[in-house]
Design an enzyme around this catalytic site. Sequence first.
Site, PDB file in Angstrom:
ATOM      1  N   LYS A  22       0.827  -1.204   0.000  1.00 53.70           N
ATOM      2  CA  LYS A  22       0.000   0.000   0.000  1.00 53.70           C
ATOM      3  C   LYS A  22       0.863   1.256   0.000  1.00 53.70           C
ATOM      4  CE  LYS A  22      -1.738   1.679   3.915  1.00 53.70           C
ATOM      5  NZ  LYS A  22      -1.651   3.154   4.077  1.00 53.70           N
ATOM      6  N   ASN A  23       1.883   1.271   0.846  1.00 52.22           N
ATOM      7  CA  ASN A  23       2.684   2.476   1.010  1.00 52.22           C
ATOM      8  C   ASN A  23       3.644   2.725  -0.149  1.00 52.22           C
ATOM      9  OD1 ASN A  23       1.424   3.112   3.410  1.00 52.22           O
ATOM     10  ND2 ASN A  23       2.980   2.124   4.682  1.00 52.22           N
ATOM     11  N   ARG A  93      -4.611  10.293   4.577  1.00 50.40           N
ATOM     12  CA  ARG A  93      -3.562  11.306   4.614  1.00 50.40           C
ATOM     13  C   ARG A  93      -2.691  11.270   3.361  1.00 50.40           C
ATOM     14  NH1 ARG A  93      -2.892  13.837   9.320  1.00 50.40           N
ATOM     15  NH2 ARG A  93      -0.910  14.600   8.514  1.00 50.40           N
ATOM     16  N   CYS A 117      -5.737   8.142   9.796  1.00 48.88           N
ATOM     17  CA  CYS A 117      -5.736   7.477  11.092  1.00 48.88           C
ATOM     18  C   CYS A 117      -5.535   8.479  12.226  1.00 48.88           C
ATOM     19  CB  CYS A 117      -4.624   6.427  11.161  1.00 48.88           C
ATOM     20  SG  CYS A 117      -4.943   4.951  10.197  1.00 48.88           S
ATOM     21  N   ARG A 122       0.717  14.562  12.236  1.00 45.00           N
ATOM     22  CA  ARG A 122       1.685  14.273  11.169  1.00 45.00           C
ATOM     23  C   ARG A 122       1.651  15.479  10.236  1.00 45.00           C
ATOM     24  NH1 ARG A 122       0.340   8.093   9.497  1.00 45.00           N
ATOM     25  NH2 ARG A 122      -1.801   8.796   9.651  1.00 45.00           N
ATOM     26  N   ASP A 306       4.807   0.698  11.968  1.00 47.78           N
ATOM     27  CA  ASP A 306       3.614   0.002  11.483  1.00 47.78           C
ATOM     28  C   ASP A 306       3.539  -1.458  11.930  1.00 47.78           C
ATOM     29  OD1 ASP A 306       2.551   2.217  10.302  1.00 47.78           O
ATOM     30  OD2 ASP A 306       3.036   1.667   8.251  1.00 47.78           O
ATOM     31  N   ARG A 398      -8.260  -0.732   4.808  1.00 44.40           N
ATOM     32  CA  ARG A 398      -7.401   0.283   4.200  1.00 44.40           C
ATOM     33  C   ARG A 398      -6.018  -0.273   3.875  1.00 44.40           C
ATOM     34  NH1 ARG A 398      -6.037   4.382   7.687  1.00 44.40           N
ATOM     35  NH2 ARG A 398      -4.998   5.241   5.859  1.00 44.40           N
TER      36      ARG A 398
END
Length: 419
Positions: A22-23, A93, A117, A122, A306, A398
């Site tokens: 995902k990231n 985000r 989240c 952040r 994470d 997500r």
Amino acid sequence: MDRLEIIGGSALSGEVRISGAKNAALPILAACLLPEGPMILENVPHLNDVTTTVKLLRRIGAEITFHDGVRLEVDPSRVAHFEAPYELVKTMRASVLVLGPLLGRYGRADVSLPGGCAIGARPVNLHVMGLRAMGAEISIENGYIRARAKRLYGARIVLDTVSVTGTENLMMAAVLAKGESVIENAAREPEVVDLAETLGKMGAVIEGAGTNTIRIQGVETLQGVNHSVLPDRIESGTYLVAGAITGGRVRVNRTRPEHLEAVLDKLSEAGASIQVGPDWIELDMRGERPRAVDVRTAPYPAFPTDMQAQFCALNAIAAGTGTITETIFENRFMHALELQRMGADLVTKGNMVVSRGVKHLTGAPVMATDLRASASLVLAGLAAKGVTIVDRVYHVDRGYERIEEKLSQLGAEIRRLPD
């Protein structure tokens, strides 16, 4: 609102295939705004955050086509809108990642301040500071970052703190800027490297990705290319912890062991036998109870924030006392209260949580508060006696593709309960 029902107590056993990260997928999707022609992406995970990003790109004007359910084509040639509205950004985000590409390619961007989240502040100040150093005029008005620049220019940017999205946004802005840009104290995460590799294929000139200093020579144009998103190291780590917390034996395939060294070290310390191959990792607990471990999160290549919540669940049923120290985000121990509902002996002290392991957790209704917290509650449910109901499962959706199907492949008794 969907929920997950888990009947715990079974040792997991089997193999699971890891999805695309995902990231990595989210910044690469944003980077699809940069080239002249269409991009073809493979191994893009089917996740809510990806769906939100696709909606955002379509809102901007990009044409997106899915081929055979496994390839995604993004054509930016008709981009005509330059706003990321609040109704999309508030849920994720990472939407702020369109700021750099829009500004660098089209000279303007109006991006809502992000949501996502609830794990603490952040701020986007690093993004704004870097873009201003490159010549952008930026104001914050009515909840939007409004950025303008006829042309961006290379600059030396020193990030006050290591920021993954900040590094990625500035990289994407710099590839079409005039001259050389240097990003110091850059994030070193594999996802940053995957983005740099994608940009390099397009024709960008980037050196140093994966180190704390990245140099970018701006070019005039970029071309569309094919790219396959790297495997998700956090998903890999989560399924390995699922094996460890249940005393089972789990193999994850199509992963990259070199991206998980800090996590694998802690799993070994917890008593797991770890075997690795070129693209697989196998964990075997041999039916034993794990040992508690001490964890301190830090930017890559150290232990990832994470994976903190998942190890909090592991420590909850481990032998001994373990301490987890969170140095990246404040307010990221909300899962501790839910684990206590299941019988965990946890004490939170500022940015630390101390766990005295209990032999058994007990199933209970619990509520997810963020993406990784939801994963920790699923893991705890797998190890608990009785039935656990995890509410607000949209958080887990997500970041985890078909989590109930993959855990079922490993022998878990888990099912989705529609609202």
